[in-house]
Design an enzyme around this catalytic site. Structure first.
Site, PDB file in Angstrom:
ATOM      1  N   LYS A 163     134.170  76.570  74.033  1.00 26.72           N
ATOM      2  CA  LYS A 163     134.186  77.636  75.038  1.00 26.72           C
ATOM      3  C   LYS A 163     135.602  77.973  75.479  1.00 26.72           C
ATOM      4  O   LYS A 163     136.009  79.141  75.489  1.00 26.72           O
ATOM      5  CB  LYS A 163     133.365  77.235  76.266  1.00 26.72           C
ATOM      6  N   GLU A 189     138.406  73.230  86.362  1.00 27.99           N
ATOM      7  CA  GLU A 189     139.044  72.823  85.101  1.00 27.99           C
ATOM      8  C   GLU A 189     139.692  71.448  85.233  1.00 27.99           C
ATOM      9  O   GLU A 189     140.058  71.011  86.320  1.00 27.99           O
ATOM     10  CB  GLU A 189     140.138  73.828  84.741  1.00 27.99           C
ATOM     11  N   ARG A 190     139.879  70.804  84.093  1.00 29.10           N
ATOM     12  CA  ARG A 190     140.699  69.601  84.080  1.00 29.10           C
ATOM     13  C   ARG A 190     142.156  69.995  84.310  1.00 29.10           C
ATOM     14  O   ARG A 190     142.595  71.062  83.882  1.00 29.10           O
ATOM     15  CB  ARG A 190     140.563  68.880  82.733  1.00 29.10           C
TER      16      ARG A 190
END
Length: 479
Positions: A163, A189-190
């Site tokens: 993705k 998000e990371r």
């Protein structure tokens, strides 16, 4: 009355990201208003009012970490919803949910305009439909799930099927052809992913036309829940005040739903289906309905959506899908077979795949491609048991063309070139249609399937096929 509304309150309870506060009678801030909690060490925490418990008490969600807050801390009402900086000054900058800079650069000019993160969507009479195609250069998307300018496209997939890579490739493709403004919302998000995206944009030179808004995984749920609205406020300013087209990218909208579920439990609401918040449909609609186009300017949204446990019937997934014009479904089975991008040509769809929008030829080829691949899938169990040799000649021909179509719809990405060493390919819609039409007509029946794998146009595949026999002959002669 105006004087009493701005009286100070004090914290009565802190439970993680939830803050309860008491105000004098008649001075409660409104729902969705911003309040400022000041601790005794001089720090402050921004929060958003979510509920009135009674005539003098409210419950708010903190948008920043609540470490150090305690009962009795002063609470100051804001001047309405949270306001964030917008306009030319924020292009090329990295913001957090409160609009504060997080890129270590110079402060914003004092005259930078501010806009509230909460507002109503444009009236329906002013909105325009998405009918102009938004070419991406990605064959399988442009052919089978075309995106529209001013539309909403959702990329659905489980963990590790591509993705984020697909969204980053779309950013790169838009930078090459679109040359417009982009607003990227990193939702849950990371931290590593956020740093990599920032570095990639700096290296490619697209950062000066992009606004990055991050609410990352290590931040409180309130930040992850409201960061899409901060990005929307920035995009809406360019659309409404400057009449400019904006590309809005979100990665990942499921994390927005997940943050809302965390906060719903903390607010004391009973869970609904599969443990999600009872307000799921309303929260998603409040976000999605603001992504709209008006006369003269379009906001085009591309959203990555994580599918938990690859369950496409998950309530969060189905609720988000109901708002999308184009749905791009990533398949774990295709990724396992090495088909990248791992987009399922059967499950992916678009309301724009209509002869009145894309043209008769495009629609006809797309339908025939789907029919051929679907027929191949129906025969796979028979092939696994008996072998392809047991099929009739017509079925064998369809299987061969379906396998070649699947390989032709793969292509190398520019964002993966550093890992694969293969330069990315961007393919025009006309070339994609011409290539699929040729395969369906049987012009490639005698070709090696490998000649069509990870190429751009059919001409490139033809060149690879022509080299194949010569290369084999040269290899035998050398031996």
């Amino acid at each position: 009355m105006q004087e009493t509304r701005h009286q100070q309150g004090q914290v009565t309870a802190v439970r993680g990201a939830v803050v309860d506060a008491a105000f004098p009678a008649g001075a409660l801030p409104r729902i969705e208003d911003c309040i400022v909690v000041r601790d005794r060490d001089g720090g402050q925490v921004l929060a958003e009012v979510q509920a009135h418990l009674d005539a003098t008490n409210l419950r708010a969600i903190a948008l920043q970490a609540t470490g150090g807050l305690r009962r009795g801390d002063v609470v100051e009402p804001g001047q309405g919803p949270l306001q964030v900086p917008v306009g030319e000054a924020v292009l090329g900058r990295l913001l957090d949910v409160t609009g504060s800079l997080r890129d270590g650069g110079d402060p914003l000019p004092a005259q930078t305009p501010l806009r509230p993160i909460h507002r109503s969507p444009p009236p329906l009479a002013e909105q325009t439909a998405a009918t102009a195609l938004f070419a991406t250069g990605i064959k399988v998307i442009d052919l089978l799930a075309p995106l529209g300018q001013g539309g909403k496209a959702a990329m659905f997939g489980g963990a590790g099927v591509g993705k984020t890579v697909l969204v980053m490739e779309l950013i790169h493709a838009m930078e090459q052809s679109y040359r417009g403004l982009s607003v990227f919302a990193g939702v849950g998000e990371r931290t590593r992913e956020g740093q990599e995206l920032l570095a990639d944009m700096q290296q490619s030179g697209v950062l000066d036309r992009t606004v990055l808004v991050y609410g990352q995984m290590n931040e409180p749920p309130g930040a992850r829940w409201r960061v899409p609205f901060t990005a929307l406020a920035v995009a809406e300013y360019f659309r409404d005040e400057q009449q400019r087209n904006v590309l809005l990218l979100m990665d990942n909208v499921f994390r927005f739903v997940q943050a809302g579920a965390e906060l719903s439990g903390l607010l004391g609401r009973l869970p609904s289906r599969v443990g999600y918040q009872p307000t799921l449909a309303g929260e998603v609609a409040a976000l999605q309905e603001r992504i709209a186009s008006v006369h003269g300017a379009a906001v085009t949204a591309i959203e990555a959506v994580y599918v938990p446990a690859d369950d496409f019937t998950d309530p969060a997934v189905t609720t988000i899908a109901a708002h999308a014009d184009s749905t791009v479904v990533l398949s774990r089975a295709m990724a396992a077979e090495g088909f990248y991008p791992a987009i399922d040509p059967i499950a992916s769809s678009s309301i724009l795949l209509d002869p009145l929008v894309v043209g008769e030829e495009h629609a006809r080829v797309a339908i025939e491609v789907r029919r051929t691949i679907e027929h191949y899938r129906e025969l796979q169990d028979v092939i696994a048991l008996l072998g392809v040799e047991e099929l009739g000649s017509a079925d064998r021909r369809i299987v061969g063309r379906a396998r070649r179509l699947q390989r032709f719809l793969t292509q190398p990405f520019a964002v993966t070139e550093a890992f694969t060493g293969v330069p990315g390919r961007s393919v025009a819609v006309a070339d994609t249609i011409a290539g699929c039409r040729a395969i369906l007509a049987g012009q490639c029946d005698a070709w090696q399937e490998s000649s069509l794998y990870m190429v751009g146009t059919l001409e490139e595949a033809a060149a690879r096929e022509a080299k194949g026999p010569a290369a084999k002959a040269a290899g035998k002669a050398a031996a």
